[in-house]
Design a protein around this motif. Structure first.
Motif, PDB file in Angstrom:
ATOM      1  N   LEU A  73       1.335  -1.297  -0.049  1.00 38.31           N
ATOM      2  CA  LEU A  73      -0.075   0.140  -0.419  1.00 38.31           C
ATOM      3  C   LEU A  73       0.870   1.605   0.187  1.00 38.31           C
ATOM      4  O   LEU A  73       0.398   2.287   0.819  1.00 38.31           O
ATOM      5  CB  LEU A  73      -1.306  -0.050   1.715  1.00 38.31           C
ATOM      6  CG  LEU A  73      -1.872  -1.264   0.805  1.00 38.31           C
ATOM      7  CD1 LEU A  73      -3.196  -0.624   2.340  1.00 38.31           C
ATOM      8  CD2 LEU A  73      -3.203  -1.091   0.175  1.00 38.31           C
ATOM      9  N   SER A  74       2.492   1.377  -0.271  1.00 38.51           N
ATOM     10  CA  SER A  74       3.132   2.448  -1.167  1.00 38.51           C
ATOM     11  C   SER A  74       2.898   3.148  -1.806  1.00 38.51           C
ATOM     12  O   SER A  74       2.736   4.811  -0.597  1.00 38.51           O
ATOM     13  CB  SER A  74       4.418   1.916  -1.425  1.00 38.51           C
ATOM     14  OG  SER A  74       4.258   1.107  -1.865  1.00 38.51           O
ATOM     15  N   GLU A  79       0.785   9.144  -1.223  1.00 35.37           N
ATOM     16  CA  GLU A  79       0.399  10.053  -2.280  1.00 35.37           C
ATOM     17  C   GLU A  79      -0.959  11.098  -0.595  1.00 35.37           C
ATOM     18  O   GLU A  79      -1.258  11.970  -1.092  1.00 35.37           O
ATOM     19  CB  GLU A  79      -0.415   9.987  -2.898  1.00 35.37           C
ATOM     20  CG  GLU A  79       0.315   9.304  -4.066  1.00 35.37           C
ATOM     21  CD  GLU A  79      -0.679   8.695  -5.166  1.00 35.37           C
ATOM     22  OE1 GLU A  79      -1.329   8.376  -5.718  1.00 35.37           O
ATOM     23  OE2 GLU A  79      -0.050   8.260  -6.743  1.00 35.37           O
ATOM     24  N   THR A  80      -1.148   9.676   0.216  1.00 30.37           N
ATOM     25  CA  THR A  80      -1.848  10.541   1.430  1.00 30.37           C
ATOM     26  C   THR A  80      -1.979  10.663   2.742  1.00 30.37           C
ATOM     27  O   THR A  80      -2.122  11.898   3.048  1.00 30.37           O
ATOM     28  CB  THR A  80      -3.168  10.158   1.155  1.00 30.37           C
ATOM     29  OG1 THR A  80      -3.233   8.087   1.725  1.00 30.37           O
ATOM     30  CG2 THR A  80      -3.991   9.068   0.255  1.00 30.37           C
ATOM     31  N   VAL A  81      -0.541  10.109   3.085  1.00 30.09           N
ATOM     32  CA  VAL A  81      -0.057  10.894   4.321  1.00 30.09           C
ATOM     33  C   VAL A  81       1.370  11.103   4.564  1.00 30.09           C
ATOM     34  O   VAL A  81       1.581  12.096   4.731  1.00 30.09           O
ATOM     35  CB  VAL A  81      -0.206   8.989   5.047  1.00 30.09           C
ATOM     36  CG1 VAL A  81       0.787   9.425   6.404  1.00 30.09           C
ATOM     37  CG2 VAL A  81      -1.156   8.857   5.260  1.00 30.09           C
ATOM     38  N   VAL A  82       2.114  10.914   3.594  1.00 32.52           N
ATOM     39  CA  VAL A  82       3.161  11.487   3.049  1.00 32.52           C
ATOM     40  C   VAL A  82       3.682  12.599   2.721  1.00 32.52           C
ATOM     41  O   VAL A  82       3.830  13.641   2.925  1.00 32.52           O
ATOM     42  CB  VAL A  82       4.102  10.633   3.072  1.00 32.52           C
ATOM     43  CG1 VAL A  82       5.883  11.216   2.708  1.00 32.52           C
ATOM     44  CG2 VAL A  82       4.723   9.563   3.514  1.00 32.52           C
ATOM     45  N   PHE A  85       1.464  15.029   4.888  1.00 36.94           N
ATOM     46  CA  PHE A  85       2.779  15.590   5.956  1.00 36.94           C
ATOM     47  C   PHE A  85       3.473  16.418   5.648  1.00 36.94           C
ATOM     48  O   PHE A  85       4.005  17.558   6.111  1.00 36.94           O
ATOM     49  CB  PHE A  85       3.131  14.174   6.247  1.00 36.94           C
ATOM     50  CG  PHE A  85       3.994  14.058   7.223  1.00 36.94           C
ATOM     51  CD1 PHE A  85       3.485  14.373   9.516  1.00 36.94           C
ATOM     52  CD2 PHE A  85       6.073  14.876   7.509  1.00 36.94           C
ATOM     53  CE1 PHE A  85       4.924  14.790  10.129  1.00 36.94           C
ATOM     54  CE2 PHE A  85       6.966  14.684   8.389  1.00 36.94           C
ATOM     55  CZ  PHE A  85       6.533  14.390   9.486  1.00 36.94           C
ATOM     56  N   LEU A  86       4.362  16.567   4.276  1.00 40.60           N
ATOM     57  CA  LEU A  86       4.740  17.727   3.688  1.00 40.60           C
ATOM     58  C   LEU A  86       4.056  18.741   3.579  1.00 40.60           C
ATOM     59  O   LEU A  86       4.574  19.820   4.033  1.00 40.60           O
ATOM     60  CB  LEU A  86       5.591  17.121   3.026  1.00 40.60           C
ATOM     61  CG  LEU A  86       6.097  16.336   3.235  1.00 40.60           C
ATOM     62  CD1 LEU A  86       7.041  15.321   1.759  1.00 40.60           C
ATOM     63  CD2 LEU A  86       7.814  16.661   3.831  1.00 40.60           C
ATOM     64  N   SER A  87       3.153  18.667   3.463  1.00 43.00           N
ATOM     65  CA  SER A  87       2.379  20.322   2.994  1.00 43.00           C
ATOM     66  C   SER A  87       1.640  20.669   4.095  1.00 43.00           C
ATOM     67  O   SER A  87       1.950  21.629   4.004  1.00 43.00           O
ATOM     68  CB  SER A  87       1.330  19.761   1.774  1.00 43.00           C
ATOM     69  OG  SER A  87       0.060  18.961   2.359  1.00 43.00           O
ATOM     70  N   GLU A  88       1.398  20.687   4.836  1.00 45.70           N
ATOM     71  CA  GLU A  88       1.210  21.209   6.061  1.00 45.70           C
ATOM     72  C   GLU A  88       2.060  21.363   7.108  1.00 45.70           C
ATOM     73  O   GLU A  88       2.504  22.599   7.457  1.00 45.70           O
ATOM     74  CB  GLU A  88       0.386  19.608   7.083  1.00 45.70           C
ATOM     75  CG  GLU A  88      -1.085  19.236   6.762  1.00 45.70           C
ATOM     76  CD  GLU A  88      -1.993  20.563   6.680  1.00 45.70           C
ATOM     77  OE1 GLU A  88      -2.156  20.801   7.424  1.00 45.70           O
ATOM     78  OE2 GLU A  88      -2.481  20.582   5.699  1.00 45.70           O
ATOM     79  N   TYR A  89       3.223  20.826   7.169  1.00 42.91           N
ATOM     80  CA  TYR A  89       4.213  21.436   7.701  1.00 42.91           C
ATOM     81  C   TYR A  89       5.053  22.930   6.300  1.00 42.91           C
ATOM     82  O   TYR A  89       5.057  23.664   6.724  1.00 42.91           O
ATOM     83  CB  TYR A  89       5.532  20.544   7.809  1.00 42.91           C
ATOM     84  CG  TYR A  89       5.479  19.521   9.305  1.00 42.91           C
ATOM     85  CD1 TYR A  89       6.171  20.717  10.313  1.00 42.91           C
ATOM     86  CD2 TYR A  89       5.719  18.158   9.376  1.00 42.91           C
ATOM     87  CE1 TYR A  89       5.912  19.911  11.520  1.00 42.91           C
ATOM     88  CE2 TYR A  89       5.701  17.511  10.631  1.00 42.91           C
ATOM     89  CZ  TYR A  89       5.929  18.920  11.109  1.00 42.91           C
ATOM     90  OH  TYR A  89       5.797  18.347  12.692  1.00 42.91           O
ATOM     91  N   VAL A  99      -3.828  10.181  11.891  1.00 42.20           N
ATOM     92  CA  VAL A  99      -5.308  10.177  11.807  1.00 42.20           C
ATOM     93  C   VAL A  99      -5.017  10.113  10.743  1.00 42.20           C
ATOM     94  O   VAL A  99      -6.095   9.225  10.130  1.00 42.20           O
ATOM     95  CB  VAL A  99      -6.133  11.385  11.918  1.00 42.20           C
ATOM     96  CG1 VAL A  99      -6.892  12.280  11.810  1.00 42.20           C
ATOM     97  CG2 VAL A  99      -5.326  11.628  13.854  1.00 42.20           C
ATOM     98  N   ARG A 100      -4.344  10.507   9.830  1.00 42.38           N
ATOM     99  CA  ARG A 100      -4.866  10.626   8.437  1.00 42.38           C
ATOM    100  C   ARG A 100      -4.625   8.699   7.608  1.00 42.38           C
ATOM    101  O   ARG A 100      -5.104   8.222   6.903  1.00 42.38           O
ATOM    102  CB  ARG A 100      -3.582  11.299   7.286  1.00 42.38           C
ATOM    103  CG  ARG A 100      -3.354  11.294   5.702  1.00 42.38           C
ATOM    104  CD  ARG A 100      -4.396  12.682   5.781  1.00 42.38           C
ATOM    105  NE  ARG A 100      -4.367  12.891   3.819  1.00 42.38           N
ATOM    106  CZ  ARG A 100      -4.924  13.647   3.869  1.00 42.38           C
ATOM    107  NH1 ARG A 100      -5.967  14.647   4.481  1.00 42.38           N
ATOM    108  NH2 ARG A 100      -4.850  13.989   2.179  1.00 42.38           N
ATOM    109  N   CYS A 101      -3.610   8.405   8.137  1.00 38.05           N
ATOM    110  CA  CYS A 101      -3.025   7.135   7.521  1.00 38.05           C
ATOM    111  C   CYS A 101      -4.154   6.217   7.879  1.00 38.05           C
ATOM    112  O   CYS A 101      -4.506   5.484   6.711  1.00 38.05           O
ATOM    113  CB  CYS A 101      -1.973   6.678   8.528  1.00 38.05           C
ATOM    114  SG  CYS A 101      -1.233   4.521   8.236  1.00 38.05           S
TER     115      CYS A 101
END
Length: 264
Positions: A73-74, A79-82, A85-89, A99-101
């Protein structure tokens, strides 16, 4: 009921799967491979997705006598978690990737694939409870409040709750879960809990962000607008943070300084 047990390689998910088997369900274990590069989640990492975790999950399935598979499920995870994560920071906010995962991988991609294959529900090692109330199914905190994980599951709707099992929701303590694992012959009964972000294998979140987002120098200012330091990227700071600010001088009143705002 046909149940897909998500086996992370930790003690909680293993005992949850064991309880699902004991409850009479037809259980199949699955470990989610979430990294495009297995070296990123290397042996000995402190997260929950290392190579050794996959091996531990397989051994747990063998002890329980259930079929075991590894699902890649990489792509969904990246696409949905990593990416989130980057865009929020990058936007100056501090995300919660767990939560996202749970929302987009464990109880979306994993559950949807399981349903397509004929499974009725997914069982995980989360500490939370599902109860039926006047308005339908309700998510409740675990009996063991200090281990409660209902907050990372709060995004789940009725359709997801209806197809989820949390066998550890009524557990009295983590010590009891470890004792149960040992009694069941699960060798990971003493395996340490995972706390770090699974895709930041060495625990260095700032280093991970810099490797992905690059250096973006800027100034650190106080609430009066006076420059008190410099930084290599605003994404490395979180509101409320006190340590690691590397300021040139202390506050005039000698009190500790805290981050009160992040403006990328």
């Amino acid at each position: 009921m046909q149940v897909l047990a998500a086996l992370s390689g930790g003690v909680d998910s293993a005992v949850a799967a064991a309880r699902a088997v004991e409850a009479g369900h037809e259980v199949v274990g699955v470990h989610m491979a979430l990294s495009r590069s297995r070296a990123e989640h290397r042996t000995g990492s402190r997260g929950c997705c290392s190579i050794e975790d996959a091996s531990d999950a397989r051994r747990a399935a063998d002890v329980l006598g259930i079929p075991f598979y590894v699902w890649d499920l990489s792509e969904e995870f990246e696409e949905t978690v990593v990416a989130d994560f980057l865009s929020e920071y990058e936007a100056g906010r501090t995300p919660n990737p767990c939560v996202r995962c749970n929302e987009h991988v464990k109880f979306s991609a994993l559950l949807d694939r399981g349903i397509a294959l004929g499974f009725d529900a997914v069982a995980t090692g989360h500490y939370a409870r599902i109860e039926r109330g006047a308005g339908g199914l309700e998510l409740h905190r675990a009996r063991t409040i200090e281990k409660d994980q209902s907050y990372v599951l709060a995004v789940m709707g009725q359709d997801r709750l209806a197809r989820s099992l949390f066998p550890l929701g009524d557990a009295s303590s983590k010590a009891d879960i470890r004792a149960e694992a040992a009694a069941r012959g699960l060798t990971l009964s003493e395996k340490p809990d995972s706390y770090d972000i699974c895709f930041v294998a060495d625990g260095d979140t700032r280093g991970f962000l810099q490797s992905r987002l690059g250096s973006r120098p800027g100034e650190v200012v106080d609430v009066e607008g006076e420059v008190v330091g410099e930084h290599d990227g605003a994404y490395a700071f979180t509101v409320g943070q006190r340590r690691g600010l590397a300021l040139g001088r202390p506050a005039a009143d000698g009190r500790a300084r805290y981050v009160v705002d992040v403006q990328p």
